[in-house]
Design a protein around this motif. Structure first.
Motif, mmCIF file in Angstrom:
data_model
loop_
_atom_site.group_PDB
_atom_site.id
_atom_site.type_symbol
_atom_site.label_atom_id
_atom_site.label_comp_id
_atom_site.label_asym_id
_atom_site.label_seq_id
_atom_site.Cartn_x
_atom_site.Cartn_y
_atom_site.Cartn_z
ATOM 1 N N TRP A 117 1.252 7.960 4.239
ATOM 2 C CA TRP A 117 2.607 8.194 3.770
ATOM 3 C C TRP A 117 3.104 7.090 2.939
ATOM 4 O O TRP A 117 2.254 6.339 2.789
ATOM 5 C CB TRP A 117 3.649 8.071 5.333
ATOM 6 N N LYS A 118 4.062 7.289 2.219
ATOM 7 C CA LYS A 118 4.531 6.651 1.149
ATOM 8 C C LYS A 118 5.994 6.026 1.709
ATOM 9 O O LYS A 118 6.673 6.800 2.395
ATOM 10 C CB LYS A 118 4.726 7.097 -0.319
ATOM 11 N N GLN A 159 -3.254 4.149 5.412
ATOM 12 C CA GLN A 159 -1.799 4.869 5.471
ATOM 13 C C GLN A 159 -1.800 6.368 4.727
ATOM 14 O O GLN A 159 -1.918 6.027 3.444
ATOM 15 C CB GLN A 159 -0.534 3.996 5.424
ATOM 16 N N HIS A 198 0.915 -1.390 0.164
ATOM 17 C CA HIS A 198 -0.214 0.023 0.204
ATOM 18 C C HIS A 198 0.828 1.286 -0.105
ATOM 19 O O HIS A 198 0.423 2.179 -0.655
ATOM 20 C CB HIS A 198 -0.856 -0.121 1.371
ATOM 21 N N VAL A 199 1.795 1.259 0.842
ATOM 22 C CA VAL A 199 2.703 2.393 0.919
ATOM 23 C C VAL A 199 3.746 2.391 -0.291
ATOM 24 O O VAL A 199 4.722 3.473 -0.124
ATOM 25 C CB VAL A 199 3.266 2.680 2.309
#
Length: 253
Positions: free
Chosen positions: A101-102, A99, A74-75
């Motif tokens: 953020w990456k 989330q 996902h990130v």
């Protein structure tokens, strides 16, 4: 008369060393503590309950690993797995595990961008236009194999072009003062690079373009990505005294 040591040993004073019987009792107590740990409690269960406990622990471990993998995808930047199974990842993550953020900021580049220039030269034999020259390619040659590459070769042109793109619209119209500043910056970089070549005349006009190619998919991927170049061509710019490196040096003095 009894000596002091004899009296101490006979009176059972606490300072006396423990006898052989007491020393033998200590290891047995430690062994009992170990046996009362998780293994002992697990072994105390009957076989059916041991099987149920083992299965439960395995399921918990698999769910934890799956959670970590899903959150990582996902990130992570867009890749082959997220493109093929993006819906499954989103269904798992949203909304409970979302989330904001990456993994990388900014995301790794998935395109190769090169800046080219050509010039209109006025010489003794009249006016002529040079072929396109890759400024990014020259920077790459200066960096490749160099243990201590120059910051100029690594970042000057790249950061200058990013500055230009972020301060101009798709029609190459400047967005305020920053756009005008970025254009003057690009013009000076170009004239500085052209000054390293002898074209047998005076540079009257310059034209800049960018060549963008998508990075090819890895050999093990079935993803089809076109690597054909796309171009963004800027209009011709007439060279002014402010664009020349001599003017920049004079202004610095």
């Amino acid at each position: 008369m009894d000596s002091y040591d004899d009296r101490g040993s006979e009176s059972g004073n606490g300072s006396a060393e423990p006898g052989p019987d007491r020393r033998e009792e200590e290891p047995s107590a430690a062994g009992q503590a170990l046996e009362s740990g998780p293994r002992a409690r697990m072994a105390a269960l009957s076989l059916p309950y041991q099987i149920v406990a083992a299965v439960a622990l395995s399921v918990i471990g698999l769910v934890a690993c799956g959670q970590l993998v899903m959150v990582f995808l996902h990130v992570a930047p867009s890749n082959t797995l997220t493109k093929q199974h993006g819906e499954a990842v989103d269904e798992w993550v949203y909304p409970e595990f979302e989330q904001n953020w990456k993994l990388f900021a900014p995301n790794p580049l998935q395109q190769n961008i090169a800046v080219h220039v050509r010039a209109e030269i006025a010489g003794a034999d009249g006016r002529r236009t040079t072929p396109w020259m890759s400024l990014s390619g020259e920077d790459g040659k200066a960096i490749r194999g160099n243990l201590l590459p120059s910051h100029v070769h690594q970042n000057e042109l790249r950061r200058g072009w990013d500055f230009y793109l972020s301060s101009h619209d798709n029609e190459n119209r400047a967005n305020g003062l920053r756009g005008q500043l970025s254009e003057r910056y690009i013009r000076r970089i170009v004239m500085l690079r052209l000054g390293e070549h002898d074209y047998g005349g005076t540079v009257e006009r310059i034209q800049v373009r960018s060549e963008v190619r998508s990075v090819a998919a890895p050999a093990w991927s079935e993803e089809k990505i076109s690597t054909r170049p796309s171009y963004r061509v800027l209009p011709w710019w007439t060279v002014t005294p402010d664009d020349l490196p001599e003017s920049a040096e004079g202004a610095g003095k």
